[in-house]
Design a protein around this motif. Structure first.
Motif, PDB file in Angstrom:
ATOM      1  N   GLY A   1       0.841  -1.394   0.072  1.00 44.94           N
ATOM      2  CA  GLY A   1       0.189   0.078  -0.138  1.00 44.94           C
ATOM      3  C   GLY A   1       0.844   1.243   0.038  1.00 44.94           C
ATOM      4  N   ASP A   2       2.119   1.153   0.327  1.00 45.57           N
ATOM      5  CA  ASP A   2       3.052   2.461   0.256  1.00 45.57           C
ATOM      6  C   ASP A   2       3.092   2.878  -1.050  1.00 45.57           C
ATOM      7  OD1 ASP A   2       3.541   2.149   2.864  1.00 45.57           O
ATOM      8  OD2 ASP A   2       5.568   1.407   2.823  1.00 45.57           O
ATOM      9  N   ARG A   3       3.211   4.205  -1.272  1.00 43.76           N
ATOM     10  CA  ARG A   3       3.044   4.907  -2.355  1.00 43.76           C
ATOM     11  C   ARG A   3       4.353   5.932  -2.267  1.00 43.76           C
ATOM     12  NH1 ARG A   3      -0.197   5.877  -6.651  1.00 43.76           N
ATOM     13  NH2 ARG A   3       0.671   7.602  -6.599  1.00 43.76           N
ATOM     14  N   ALA A   4       5.321   5.503  -3.076  1.00 47.43           N
ATOM     15  CA  ALA A   4       6.544   6.316  -3.077  1.00 47.43           C
ATOM     16  C   ALA A   4       6.428   7.603  -3.341  1.00 47.43           C
ATOM     17  CB  ALA A   4       7.806   5.601  -3.961  1.00 47.43           C
ATOM     18  N   ASP A   5       5.425   8.111  -4.276  1.00 48.64           N
ATOM     19  CA  ASP A   5       5.420   9.375  -4.678  1.00 48.64           C
ATOM     20  C   ASP A   5       5.078  10.415  -3.582  1.00 48.64           C
ATOM     21  OD1 ASP A   5       5.834   8.341  -7.071  1.00 48.64           O
ATOM     22  OD2 ASP A   5       3.802   8.376  -7.557  1.00 48.64           O
ATOM     23  N   ASN A   6       4.154  10.303  -2.902  1.00 44.59           N
ATOM     24  CA  ASN A   6       3.966  11.459  -1.766  1.00 44.59           C
ATOM     25  C   ASN A   6       4.220  11.026  -0.505  1.00 44.59           C
ATOM     26  OD1 ASN A   6       2.225   9.162  -1.027  1.00 44.59           O
ATOM     27  ND2 ASN A   6       0.385  10.353  -1.637  1.00 44.59           N
ATOM     28  N   GLU A   7       5.239  10.123  -0.199  1.00 44.44           N
ATOM     29  CA  GLU A   7       5.504   9.929   1.208  1.00 44.44           C
ATOM     30  C   GLU A   7       6.502  10.892   1.667  1.00 44.44           C
ATOM     31  OE1 GLU A   7       7.906   6.246   3.752  1.00 44.44           O
ATOM     32  OE2 GLU A   7       7.852   6.345   1.478  1.00 44.44           O
ATOM     33  N   ILE A   8       6.444  11.610   3.137  1.00 43.96           N
ATOM     34  CA  ILE A   8       7.294  12.652   3.400  1.00 43.96           C
ATOM     35  C   ILE A   8       8.496  11.850   4.203  1.00 43.96           C
ATOM     36  CG2 ILE A   8       7.344  14.388   5.318  1.00 43.96           C
ATOM     37  CD1 ILE A   8       4.669  15.017   4.539  1.00 43.96           C
ATOM     38  N   LEU A   9       9.698  12.145   3.629  1.00 45.49           N
ATOM     39  CA  LEU A   9      10.834  11.671   4.206  1.00 45.49           C
ATOM     40  C   LEU A   9      11.617  12.443   5.176  1.00 45.49           C
ATOM     41  CD1 LEU A   9      11.836   9.769   1.103  1.00 45.49           C
ATOM     42  CD2 LEU A   9      10.737   8.827   2.909  1.00 45.49           C
ATOM     43  N   SER A  10      11.295  13.500   5.421  1.00 44.49           N
ATOM     44  CA  SER A  10      11.915  14.490   6.365  1.00 44.49           C
ATOM     45  C   SER A  10      11.840  13.809   7.844  1.00 44.49           C
ATOM     46  CB  SER A  10      11.286  15.811   6.456  1.00 44.49           C
ATOM     47  OG  SER A  10      11.517  16.427   5.078  1.00 44.49           O
ATOM     48  N   SER A  11      13.235  13.817   8.581  1.00 49.00           N
ATOM     49  CA  SER A  11      13.235  13.123   9.728  1.00 49.00           C
ATOM     50  C   SER A  11      12.683  14.277  10.946  1.00 49.00           C
ATOM     51  CB  SER A  11      14.678  12.812   9.988  1.00 49.00           C
ATOM     52  OG  SER A  11      14.758  12.223  11.287  1.00 49.00           O
ATOM     53  N   LEU A  12      11.805  14.020  11.631  1.00 53.99           N
ATOM     54  CA  LEU A  12      11.283  14.831  12.755  1.00 53.99           C
ATOM     55  C   LEU A  12      12.383  14.824  13.810  1.00 53.99           C
ATOM     56  CD1 LEU A  12       9.255  16.750  13.946  1.00 53.99           C
ATOM     57  CD2 LEU A  12       8.213  14.793  14.798  1.00 53.99           C
ATOM     58  N   PRO A  13      12.848  13.591  14.288  1.00 51.54           N
ATOM     59  CA  PRO A  13      13.855  13.860  15.442  1.00 51.54           C
ATOM     60  C   PRO A  13      15.176  14.496  15.148  1.00 51.54           C
ATOM     61  CG  PRO A  13      13.001  11.594  15.117  1.00 51.54           C
ATOM     62  CD  PRO A  13      12.351  12.396  14.090  1.00 51.54           C
ATOM     63  N   LEU A  14      15.706  14.196  13.782  1.00 54.81           N
ATOM     64  CA  LEU A  14      16.776  15.179  13.080  1.00 54.81           C
ATOM     65  C   LEU A  14      16.358  16.629  13.078  1.00 54.81           C
ATOM     66  CD1 LEU A  14      19.428  15.423  12.058  1.00 54.81           C
ATOM     67  CD2 LEU A  14      18.522  14.916   9.695  1.00 54.81           C
ATOM     68  N   GLN A  15      15.065  16.999  12.804  1.00 55.46           N
ATOM     69  CA  GLN A  15      14.927  18.339  12.495  1.00 55.46           C
ATOM     70  C   GLN A  15      14.772  19.124  14.028  1.00 55.46           C
ATOM     71  OE1 GLN A  15      14.765  19.612   9.521  1.00 55.46           O
ATOM     72  NE2 GLN A  15      14.567  21.992  10.712  1.00 55.46           N
ATOM     73  N   MET A  16      14.111  18.246  14.982  1.00 55.82           N
ATOM     74  CA  MET A  16      14.112  18.625  16.142  1.00 55.82           C
ATOM     75  C   MET A  16      15.479  18.891  16.863  1.00 55.82           C
ATOM     76  SD  MET A  16      11.032  16.579  17.696  1.00 55.82           S
ATOM     77  CE  MET A  16      11.263  16.975  19.447  1.00 55.82           C
ATOM     78  N   SER A  17      16.362  18.064  16.668  1.00 56.72           N
ATOM     79  CA  SER A  17      17.867  18.141  17.191  1.00 56.72           C
ATOM     80  C   SER A  17      18.564  19.547  16.591  1.00 56.72           C
ATOM     81  CB  SER A  17      18.443  16.875  16.820  1.00 56.72           C
ATOM     82  OG  SER A  17      19.964  17.073  17.156  1.00 56.72           O
ATOM     83  N   LEU A  18      18.218  19.573  15.275  1.00 55.70           N
ATOM     84  CA  LEU A  18      18.790  20.675  14.525  1.00 55.70           C
ATOM     85  C   LEU A  18      18.202  22.090  15.061  1.00 55.70           C
ATOM     86  CD1 LEU A  18      18.789  19.413  10.932  1.00 55.70           C
ATOM     87  CD2 LEU A  18      20.922  20.072  12.284  1.00 55.70           C
ATOM     88  N   TYR A  19      16.981  22.115  15.236  1.00 52.03           N
ATOM     89  CA  TYR A  19      16.472  23.139  16.055  1.00 52.03           C
ATOM     90  C   TYR A  19      16.957  23.645  17.290  1.00 52.03           C
ATOM     91  CZ  TYR A  19      12.738  26.199  18.001  1.00 52.03           C
ATOM     92  OH  TYR A  19      12.146  27.101  18.445  1.00 52.03           O
ATOM     93  N   PHE A  20      17.010  22.613  18.254  1.00 52.05           N
ATOM     94  CA  PHE A  20      17.704  23.050  19.621  1.00 52.05           C
ATOM     95  C   PHE A  20      19.200  23.070  19.313  1.00 52.05           C
ATOM     96  CE2 PHE A  20      14.166  20.239  20.859  1.00 52.05           C
ATOM     97  CZ  PHE A  20      13.313  21.253  21.517  1.00 52.05           C
TER      98      PHE A  20
END
Length: 187
Positions: free
Chosen positions: A31-50
């Motif tokens: 059922g996975d669709r490769a076209d519209n899957e968001i691949l950004s990493s939330l834990p990485l983004q939070m770590s970068l933010y802090f």
């Protein structure tokens, strides 16, 4: 503003060779669709933010400690510390920019550049500052270097996982496009 095209191509090719999972050619689940899957990493983004907010605190405390202990350091350690502070500051600004751009916009070359800067330059510099006793490390320095090293270690691991997912998605998308082109124009 993005990376120059030759650098983007080299980082992209490096990422494909290091992070591509050759055992998997399609989506994990039917059922996975490769076209519209968001691949950004939330834990990485939070770590970068802090990390963006922690970096000025790290810089100020390290410069203050350098100012206090500068007269008692040997000449070569004075030169090394000033050079390391300038390099670490420049690398950190570039590294955080590449991390934000690569993760939020799902750009593999920028995220690969962030990962390489973190692993090959910034982490060894911080470990040098943390473990070299010739630098006469003060307790405040040790505390901020430990926190910075933890940020870097987490970011290296999270960026590796995010890169692996992004490259696998791009490889799957590429193979599906080639398959579609093959169906449209048989040989």
């Amino acid at each position: 503003m993005s990376l120059p095209e030759p650098l983007r191509r080299r980082l992209g090719s490096f990422s494909r060779t290091v992070f591509t999972d050759s055992h998997r050619t399609g989506p994990r689940y039917p059922g996975d669709r490769a076209d519209n899957e968001i691949l950004s990493s939330l834990p990485l983004q939070m770590s970068l933010y802090f990390n963006v907010y922690f970096f000025p605190l790290w810089w100020l405390s390290t410069v203050a400690m350098l100012h206090l202990k500068y007269p008692v350091l040997s000449d070569y350690y004075k030169f090394i510390l000033v050079t390391v502070m300038i390099l670490a500051s420049l690398i950190e600004v570039i590294r955080l920019y590449l991390g934000f751009m690569g993760n939020l916009q799902e750009k593999v070359p920028e995220l690969a550049g962030f990962w390489l800067l973190s692993l090959l330059l910034q982490l060894p510099i911080i470990l040098f500052l943390l473990f070299n006793e010739g630098l006469q490390i003060q307790p405040l320095e040790r505390a901020v270097h430990i926190v910075f090293a933890l940020f870097l270690t987490f970011q290296v691991i999270a960026a590796f996982v995010a890169l692996k997912r992004m490259v696998n998605k791009l490889a799957t998308h590429f193979h599906l496009n080639e398959f579609d082109q093959l169906e449209e124009h048989p040989v």
